[in-house]
Motif scaffolding. Structure first.
Motif, PDB file in Angstrom:
ATOM      1  N   GLU A 125       0.835  -1.204   0.000  1.00 52.26           N
ATOM      2  CA  GLU A 125       0.000   0.000   0.000  1.00 52.26           C
ATOM      3  C   GLU A 125       0.868   1.252   0.000  1.00 52.26           C
ATOM      4  O   GLU A 125       0.651   2.189  -0.775  1.00 52.26           O
ATOM      5  CB  GLU A 125      -0.899   0.015   1.245  1.00 52.26           C
ATOM      6  CG  GLU A 125      -2.361  -0.255   0.947  1.00 52.26           C
ATOM      7  CD  GLU A 125      -3.182  -0.226   2.223  1.00 52.26           C
ATOM      8  OE1 GLU A 125      -3.282   0.842   2.853  1.00 52.26           O
ATOM      9  OE2 GLU A 125      -3.707  -1.283   2.587  1.00 52.26           O
ATOM     10  N   VAL A 126       1.850   1.270   0.896  1.00 50.11           N
ATOM     11  CA  VAL A 126       2.762   2.420   0.980  1.00 50.11           C
ATOM     12  C   VAL A 126       3.559   2.537  -0.316  1.00 50.11           C
ATOM     13  O   VAL A 126       3.726   3.637  -0.850  1.00 50.11           O
ATOM     14  CB  VAL A 126       3.716   2.269   2.186  1.00 50.11           C
ATOM     15  CG1 VAL A 126       4.753   3.390   2.181  1.00 50.11           C
ATOM     16  CG2 VAL A 126       2.935   2.282   3.498  1.00 50.11           C
ATOM     17  N   ALA A 127       4.029   1.411  -0.835  1.00 48.09           N
ATOM     18  CA  ALA A 127       4.823   1.421  -2.067  1.00 48.09           C
ATOM     19  C   ALA A 127       4.040   2.021  -3.235  1.00 48.09           C
ATOM     20  O   ALA A 127       4.608   2.757  -4.055  1.00 48.09           O
ATOM     21  CB  ALA A 127       5.277   0.004  -2.402  1.00 48.09           C
ATOM     22  N   LYS A 128       2.771   1.719  -3.327  1.00 47.35           N
ATOM     23  CA  LYS A 128       1.943   2.239  -4.419  1.00 47.35           C
ATOM     24  C   LYS A 128       1.836   3.755  -4.371  1.00 47.35           C
ATOM     25  O   LYS A 128       1.685   4.410  -5.410  1.00 47.35           O
ATOM     26  CB  LYS A 128       0.549   1.606  -4.377  1.00 47.35           C
ATOM     27  CG  LYS A 128       0.527   0.162  -4.866  1.00 47.35           C
ATOM     28  CD  LYS A 128      -0.877  -0.423  -4.787  1.00 47.35           C
ATOM     29  CE  LYS A 128      -0.912  -1.835  -5.355  1.00 47.35           C
ATOM     30  NZ  LYS A 128      -2.255  -2.452  -5.236  1.00 47.35           N
ATOM     31  N   ASN A 129       1.902   4.319  -3.163  1.00 44.40           N
ATOM     32  CA  ASN A 129       1.843   5.781  -3.041  1.00 44.40           C
ATOM     33  C   ASN A 129       3.024   6.454  -3.716  1.00 44.40           C
ATOM     34  O   ASN A 129       2.947   7.626  -4.099  1.00 44.40           O
ATOM     35  CB  ASN A 129       1.825   6.184  -1.553  1.00 44.40           C
ATOM     36  CG  ASN A 129       0.538   5.804  -0.858  1.00 44.40           C
ATOM     37  OD1 ASN A 129      -0.503   5.657  -1.492  1.00 44.40           O
ATOM     38  ND2 ASN A 129       0.594   5.645   0.447  1.00 44.40           N
ATOM     39  N   TYR A 130       4.128   5.715  -3.870  1.00 41.74           N
ATOM     40  CA  TYR A 130       5.354   6.303  -4.411  1.00 41.74           C
ATOM     41  C   TYR A 130       5.830   5.600  -5.678  1.00 41.74           C
ATOM     42  O   TYR A 130       6.925   5.867  -6.167  1.00 41.74           O
ATOM     43  CB  TYR A 130       6.451   6.273  -3.341  1.00 41.74           C
ATOM     44  CG  TYR A 130       6.031   7.038  -2.102  1.00 41.74           C
ATOM     45  CD1 TYR A 130       6.051   8.431  -2.097  1.00 41.74           C
ATOM     46  CD2 TYR A 130       5.568   6.371  -0.971  1.00 41.74           C
ATOM     47  CE1 TYR A 130       5.632   9.157  -0.990  1.00 41.74           C
ATOM     48  CE2 TYR A 130       5.147   7.089   0.148  1.00 41.74           C
ATOM     49  CZ  TYR A 130       5.179   8.470   0.136  1.00 41.74           C
ATOM     50  OH  TYR A 130       4.756   9.178   1.240  1.00 41.74           O
ATOM     51  N   GLY A 131       5.006   4.708  -6.227  1.00 43.92           N
ATOM     52  CA  GLY A 131       5.320   4.066  -7.496  1.00 43.92           C
ATOM     53  C   GLY A 131       6.444   3.073  -7.465  1.00 43.92           C
ATOM     54  O   GLY A 131       7.089   2.826  -8.489  1.00 43.92           O
ATOM     55  N   VAL A 132       6.710   2.452  -6.310  1.00 47.23           N
ATOM     56  CA  VAL A 132       7.828   1.507  -6.215  1.00 47.23           C
ATOM     57  C   VAL A 132       7.331   0.073  -5.927  1.00 47.23           C
ATOM     58  O   VAL A 132       8.127  -0.796  -5.570  1.00 47.23           O
ATOM     59  CB  VAL A 132       8.848   1.944  -5.132  1.00 47.23           C
ATOM     60  CG1 VAL A 132       9.429   3.299  -5.473  1.00 47.23           C
ATOM     61  CG2 VAL A 132       8.223   1.968  -3.750  1.00 47.23           C
ATOM     62  N   GLN A 133       6.060  -0.172  -6.134  1.00 48.72           N
ATOM     63  CA  GLN A 133       5.493  -1.478  -5.770  1.00 48.72           C
ATOM     64  C   GLN A 133       6.126  -2.639  -6.561  1.00 48.72           C
ATOM     65  O   GLN A 133       6.244  -3.752  -6.056  1.00 48.72           O
ATOM     66  CB  GLN A 133       3.969  -1.496  -5.931  1.00 48.72           C
ATOM     67  CG  GLN A 133       3.448  -1.310  -7.339  1.00 48.72           C
ATOM     68  CD  GLN A 133       3.291   0.133  -7.746  1.00 48.72           C
ATOM     69  OE1 GLN A 133       3.841   1.037  -7.116  1.00 48.72           O
ATOM     70  NE2 GLN A 133       2.521   0.370  -8.816  1.00 48.72           N
TER      71      GLN A 133
END
Length: 273
Positions: free
Chosen positions: A259-267
């Motif tokens: 979830e956090v990764a998706k906020n910054y495009g690193v998922q």
């Protein structure tokens, strides 16, 4: 009589000598045991009530929002770990070259800033498991991108890199001419200003900083010079690294890490924990 007296004195001397040796050995053993017993970093952080995180300005890992608050994938994950410890989080910008010294001096408790797991890092710090994949990439003006398809094409260019970074090591390994600067952000600005022909920065940073829709839409990234993994660094022998490993696994399993990764495009870069 004299013989008996001399024998008694000799016996007493030997006994005293053995007692002294035993006492010295016990003292040495206790000292060694004391040195081997390290203070728990987790307890130390809980007692002082603050997790101090060493960072640089490095989007999308650690950077400031419009209100001056530190955000980013690493920053948000550090906040979650601090919350699990029941402490406040404090972000401190450090000179990347001095990260090991900052840890040892207890100026910071952890280096959490898209840190590549190099042999130098893993030998000097207690590191967590890898949590993100990354690469070192070449950033050039978009108009020149077609000129650079291989490492051989880079010969003769002047590069900007962050001092002490994996990007600097990539420049050394490939025999490139470079200037070492304080941060990767500064390296990008050098290229944008035309002071350097190119720079070498993290792929994840390049994705956030250069290209269409970014502040540097006239720049693009081209060749990948290395592939690597990010880890989090603690003091050598610290129990904090194992604690963070457990927390990251829990966040990976419950989906909050993604979830956090998706906020910054690193998922897509996440490594299974």
């Amino acid at each position: 009589m004299k013989k008996k007296m001399m024998a008694l004195i000799t016996t007493l001397s030997i006994a005293l000598s053995m007692t002294a040796c035993a006492g010295s050995q016990a003292s040495n053993d206790n000292s060694q045991s004391s040195n081997e017993t390290q203070e728990s970093d987790v307890s130390y952080i809980k007692d002082k009530g603050t997790l101090i995180v060493g960072i640089t300005d490095f989007a999308p890992m650690d950077y400031k929002d419009d209100s001056g608050q530190w955000i980013g994938f690493d920053a948000d994950m550090a906040k979650k770990v601090a919350e699990s410890l029941g402490v406040e989080v404090e972000f401190v910008e450090i000179d990347w070259d001095n990260k090991i010294l900052e840890l040892e001096n207890k100026s910071i408790d952890v280096v959490w800033n898209g840190m590549t797991l190099t042999s130098e890092v893993t030998s000097a710090m207690e590191c967590t498991n890898a949590y993100l994949n990354n690469a070192q990439v070449v950033v050039v003006p978009a108009a020149d991108a077609d000129k650079y398809k291989s490492v051989e094409d880079l010969s003769g260019l002047s590069f900007a890199v962050e001092s002490g970074s994996a990007g600097e090591q990539a420049a050394v390994d490939n025999g490139l001419t470079y200037t070492a600067l304080t941060s990767q952000a500064d390296a990008v600005m050098e290229v944008a200003a035309g002071t350097s022909d190119a720079c070498i920065i993290d792929l994840l940073m390049a994705g956030a900083m250069v290209g269409e829709g970014t502040s540097y839409d006239g720049l693009t990234h081209t060749i990948e010079l290395t592939t690597e993994e990010y880890g989090i660094g603690c003091r050598k022998g610290s129990d904090l690294a194992a604690y963070i490993n457990d927390q990251l696994k829990a966040y990976y399993d419950d989906g909050s890490m993604e979830e956090v990764a998706k906020n910054y495009g690193v998922q897509e870069a996440i490594i299974a924990q």
